[in-house]
Write a protein that holds these residues in place. Structure first.
Motif, PDB file in Angstrom:
ATOM      1  N   PHE A  47     -16.583  -4.196   8.373  1.00 50.06           N
ATOM      2  CA  PHE A  47     -17.669  -3.900   7.432  1.00 50.06           C
ATOM      3  C   PHE A  47     -18.116  -2.442   7.577  1.00 50.06           C
ATOM      4  O   PHE A  47     -18.282  -1.730   6.599  1.00 50.06           O
ATOM      5  N   MET A  48     -18.308  -2.001   8.825  1.00 50.35           N
ATOM      6  CA  MET A  48     -18.782  -0.641   9.067  1.00 50.35           C
ATOM      7  C   MET A  48     -17.756   0.398   8.606  1.00 50.35           C
ATOM      8  O   MET A  48     -18.119   1.426   8.034  1.00 50.35           O
ATOM      9  N   LEU A  49     -16.500   0.140   8.845  1.00 48.85           N
ATOM     10  CA  LEU A  49     -15.465   1.087   8.442  1.00 48.85           C
ATOM     11  C   LEU A  49     -15.297   1.156   6.934  1.00 48.85           C
ATOM     12  O   LEU A  49     -14.856   2.173   6.397  1.00 48.85           O
ATOM     13  N   ASN A  50     -15.670   0.104   6.237  1.00 45.06           N
ATOM     14  CA  ASN A  50     -15.549   0.093   4.785  1.00 45.06           C
ATOM     15  C   ASN A  50     -16.690   0.809   4.077  1.00 45.06           C
ATOM     16  O   ASN A  50     -16.824   0.718   2.862  1.00 45.06           O
ATOM     17  N   LEU A  51     -17.523   1.543   4.832  1.00 50.75           N
ATOM     18  CA  LEU A  51     -18.552   2.354   4.207  1.00 50.75           C
ATOM     19  C   LEU A  51     -17.935   3.508   3.420  1.00 50.75           C
ATOM     20  O   LEU A  51     -18.556   4.066   2.527  1.00 50.75           O
ATOM     21  N   LEU A  52     -16.725   3.875   3.772  1.00 45.95           N
ATOM     22  CA  LEU A  52     -16.011   4.954   3.101  1.00 45.95           C
ATOM     23  C   LEU A  52     -14.903   4.367   2.236  1.00 45.95           C
ATOM     24  O   LEU A  52     -14.426   3.258   2.483  1.00 45.95           O
ATOM     25  N   ASP A  53     -14.484   5.117   1.218  1.00 48.55           N
ATOM     26  CA  ASP A  53     -13.291   4.729   0.475  1.00 48.55           C
ATOM     27  C   ASP A  53     -12.097   4.909   1.409  1.00 48.55           C
ATOM     28  O   ASP A  53     -11.859   5.993   1.929  1.00 48.55           O
TER      29      ASP A  53
END
Length: 108
Positions: A54-60
């Protein structure tokens, strides 16, 4: 954000934005950044991976890191002695307030 930087080389730098604002506007505004510490605690690696994903998906993401690489990072950085994981999710809050002019009349 260290995890985001580790995998993607990106940081969200609120302090830099605050410093740039202050440099542009000088003493007209009071600029205060406050860190509020927080953690997400999970009982196992599977749940820790879900939080990390979830945290890593803050970026495209064009090329996601391999699951085993994320799990190795979690194990190396956030594992607790009881077999769980404690992931820091500290938040910076930026407050910008217009400074009252010296000698200005106060209103109620």
């Amino acid at each position: 954000m260290n995890m985001v930087h580790h995998f993607f080389g990106h940081r969200f730098e609120l302090h830099r934005a605050a410093d740039a604002f202050q440099a542009k506007h000088g003493d007209r505004y009071e600029v205060v950044t406050t860190l509020v510490p927080a953690h997400v605690e999970t009982p196992d690696l599977g749940k820790a991976y879900t939080v990390a994903e979830f945290m890593l998906n803050l970026l495209d993401i064009t090329c996601a890191p391999a699951r085993q690489d994320v799990e190795a990072y979690l194990q190396a950085n956030f594992a607790t002695p009881d077999g769980g994981y404690r992931i820091p999710v500290h938040q910076d809050f930026l407050q910008i307030r217009h400074r009252a002019k010296v000698g200005a009349a106060e209103t109620v």
